[in-house]
Design a protein around this motif. Sequence first.
Motif, PDB file in Angstrom:
ATOM      1  N   LYS A  10      95.364  88.122  99.929  1.00  0.00           N
ATOM      2  CA  LYS A  10      95.324  88.202 101.404  1.00  0.00           C
ATOM      3  C   LYS A  10      96.119  89.406 101.884  1.00  0.00           C
ATOM      4  O   LYS A  10      95.669  90.151 102.755  1.00  0.00           O
ATOM      5  CB  LYS A  10      95.904  86.927 102.024  1.00  0.00           C
ATOM      6  CG  LYS A  10      95.034  85.722 101.931  1.00  0.00           C
ATOM      7  CD  LYS A  10      95.786  84.567 102.581  1.00  0.00           C
ATOM      8  CE  LYS A  10      95.060  83.269 102.557  1.00  0.00           C
ATOM      9  NZ  LYS A  10      95.845  82.193 103.182  1.00  0.00           N
ATOM     10  N   ASP A  11      97.304  89.584 101.329  1.00  0.00           N
ATOM     11  CA  ASP A  11      98.145  90.725 101.703  1.00  0.00           C
ATOM     12  C   ASP A  11      97.450  92.046 101.403  1.00  0.00           C
ATOM     13  O   ASP A  11      97.423  92.943 102.246  1.00  0.00           O
ATOM     14  CB  ASP A  11      99.480  90.637 100.957  1.00  0.00           C
ATOM     15  CG  ASP A  11     100.389  91.804 101.258  1.00  0.00           C
ATOM     16  OD1 ASP A  11     100.654  92.064 102.454  1.00  0.00           O
ATOM     17  OD2 ASP A  11     100.840  92.470 100.304  1.00  0.00           O
ATOM     18  N   LEU A  12      96.879  92.151 100.219  1.00  0.00           N
ATOM     19  CA  LEU A  12      96.192  93.392  99.843  1.00  0.00           C
ATOM     20  C   LEU A  12      94.980  93.654 100.728  1.00  0.00           C
ATOM     21  O   LEU A  12      94.730  94.795 101.126  1.00  0.00           O
ATOM     22  CB  LEU A  12      95.771  93.336  98.380  1.00  0.00           C
ATOM     23  CG  LEU A  12      96.897  93.335  97.351  1.00  0.00           C
ATOM     24  CD1 LEU A  12      96.347  93.088  95.959  1.00  0.00           C
ATOM     25  CD2 LEU A  12      97.692  94.626  97.403  1.00  0.00           C
ATOM     26  N   ILE A  13      94.234  92.603 101.044  1.00  0.00           N
ATOM     27  CA  ILE A  13      93.039  92.753 101.882  1.00  0.00           C
ATOM     28  C   ILE A  13      93.412  93.224 103.277  1.00  0.00           C
ATOM     29  O   ILE A  13      92.753  94.096 103.844  1.00  0.00           O
ATOM     30  CB  ILE A  13      92.245  91.428 101.934  1.00  0.00           C
ATOM     31  CG1 ILE A  13      91.587  91.164 100.575  1.00  0.00           C
ATOM     32  CG2 ILE A  13      91.204  91.454 103.049  1.00  0.00           C
ATOM     33  CD1 ILE A  13      91.017  89.768 100.427  1.00  0.00           C
ATOM     34  N   LEU A  14      94.480  92.667 103.827  1.00  0.00           N
ATOM     35  CA  LEU A  14      94.842  92.985 105.206  1.00  0.00           C
ATOM     36  C   LEU A  14      95.647  94.264 105.355  1.00  0.00           C
ATOM     37  O   LEU A  14      95.552  94.938 106.377  1.00  0.00           O
ATOM     38  CB  LEU A  14      95.642  91.827 105.817  1.00  0.00           C
ATOM     39  CG  LEU A  14      94.881  90.527 106.000  1.00  0.00           C
ATOM     40  CD1 LEU A  14      95.813  89.471 106.576  1.00  0.00           C
ATOM     41  CD2 LEU A  14      93.659  90.716 106.881  1.00  0.00           C
ATOM     42  N   ASN A  15      96.437  94.607 104.368  1.00  0.00           N
ATOM     43  CA  ASN A  15      97.391  95.705 104.540  1.00  0.00           C
ATOM     44  C   ASN A  15      97.099  96.976 103.760  1.00  0.00           C
ATOM     45  O   ASN A  15      97.809  97.963 103.929  1.00  0.00           O
ATOM     46  CB  ASN A  15      98.797  95.211 104.193  1.00  0.00           C
ATOM     47  CG  ASN A  15      99.231  94.105 105.124  1.00  0.00           C
ATOM     48  OD1 ASN A  15      99.139  94.233 106.337  1.00  0.00           O
ATOM     49  ND2 ASN A  15      99.677  93.000 104.565  1.00  0.00           N
ATOM     50  N   ASP A  44      88.176  79.219 102.846  1.00  0.00           N
ATOM     51  CA  ASP A  44      86.941  78.998 103.610  1.00  0.00           C
ATOM     52  C   ASP A  44      86.304  80.293 104.115  1.00  0.00           C
ATOM     53  O   ASP A  44      85.428  80.259 104.966  1.00  0.00           O
ATOM     54  CB  ASP A  44      87.146  78.034 104.783  1.00  0.00           C
ATOM     55  CG  ASP A  44      87.441  76.619 104.326  1.00  0.00           C
ATOM     56  OD1 ASP A  44      86.936  76.205 103.263  1.00  0.00           O
ATOM     57  OD2 ASP A  44      88.203  75.911 105.025  1.00  0.00           O
ATOM     58  N   PHE A  45      86.782  81.417 103.626  1.00  0.00           N
ATOM     59  CA  PHE A  45      86.223  82.729 103.956  1.00  0.00           C
ATOM     60  C   PHE A  45      85.964  83.493 102.659  1.00  0.00           C
ATOM     61  O   PHE A  45      86.739  83.369 101.714  1.00  0.00           O
ATOM     62  CB  PHE A  45      87.200  83.586 104.776  1.00  0.00           C
ATOM     63  CG  PHE A  45      87.485  83.086 106.149  1.00  0.00           C
ATOM     64  CD1 PHE A  45      86.612  83.370 107.186  1.00  0.00           C
ATOM     65  CD2 PHE A  45      88.624  82.341 106.417  1.00  0.00           C
ATOM     66  CE1 PHE A  45      86.879  82.925 108.470  1.00  0.00           C
ATOM     67  CE2 PHE A  45      88.896  81.892 107.693  1.00  0.00           C
ATOM     68  CZ  PHE A  45      88.017  82.184 108.724  1.00  0.00           C
ATOM     69  N   LYS A  52      87.374  90.904 108.028  1.00  0.00           N
ATOM     70  CA  LYS A  52      86.784  91.085 109.366  1.00  0.00           C
ATOM     71  C   LYS A  52      87.408  90.166 110.401  1.00  0.00           C
ATOM     72  O   LYS A  52      87.555  90.553 111.556  1.00  0.00           O
ATOM     73  CB  LYS A  52      85.271  90.857 109.294  1.00  0.00           C
ATOM     74  CG  LYS A  52      84.553  91.956 108.565  1.00  0.00           C
ATOM     75  CD  LYS A  52      83.081  91.655 108.441  1.00  0.00           C
ATOM     76  CE  LYS A  52      82.378  92.700 107.578  1.00  0.00           C
ATOM     77  NZ  LYS A  52      80.976  92.361 107.352  1.00  0.00           N
ATOM     78  N   SER A  53      87.770  88.944 110.000  1.00  0.00           N
ATOM     79  CA  SER A  53      88.326  87.984 110.955  1.00  0.00           C
ATOM     80  C   SER A  53      89.727  88.375 111.414  1.00  0.00           C
ATOM     81  O   SER A  53      90.177  87.950 112.465  1.00  0.00           O
ATOM     82  CB  SER A  53      88.366  86.584 110.352  1.00  0.00           C
ATOM     83  OG  SER A  53      89.371  86.473 109.361  1.00  0.00           O
ATOM     84  N   ALA A  54      90.405  89.188 110.626  1.00  0.00           N
ATOM     85  CA  ALA A  54      91.764  89.596 110.973  1.00  0.00           C
ATOM     86  C   ALA A  54      91.795  90.683 112.044  1.00  0.00           C
ATOM     87  O   ALA A  54      92.813  90.926 112.662  1.00  0.00           O
ATOM     88  CB  ALA A  54      92.497  90.081 109.729  1.00  0.00           C
ATOM     89  N   PHE A  55      90.650  91.320 112.271  1.00  0.00           N
ATOM     90  CA  PHE A  55      90.624  92.425 113.237  1.00  0.00           C
ATOM     91  C   PHE A  55      89.742  92.155 114.395  1.00  0.00           C
ATOM     92  O   PHE A  55      89.068  91.447 114.731  1.00  0.00           O
ATOM     93  CB  PHE A  55      90.187  93.719 112.558  1.00  0.00           C
ATOM     94  CG  PHE A  55      91.142  94.156 111.499  1.00  0.00           C
ATOM     95  CD1 PHE A  55      92.344  94.730 111.830  1.00  0.00           C
ATOM     96  CD2 PHE A  55      90.860  93.958 110.153  1.00  0.00           C
ATOM     97  CE1 PHE A  55      93.248  95.125 110.851  1.00  0.00           C
ATOM     98  CE2 PHE A  55      91.752  94.355 109.166  1.00  0.00           C
ATOM     99  CZ  PHE A  55      92.937  94.933 109.519  1.00  0.00           C
TER     100      PHE A  55
END
Length: 55
Positions: A10-15, A44-45, A52-55
């Motif tokens: 999650k960290d790598l995907i977002l940051n 669940d993603f 995409k949901s983070a932005f």
Amino acid sequence: MQSLRIEKAKDLILNFNQEIGEVANAVGYKFHGSFSEMFKRATDFTPNEFRKSAF
């Protein structure tokens, strides 16, 4: 152990601007498909949906 991998992913995907395959390798998955399946079960993603949901 699995939850640690998912949290790191999650960290790598977002940051970081890494492709999902690179993220999968970075958290210890040899195959992108198995990583995506596990990520989906845990969050669940799919990894791309999560990004995409983070932005």
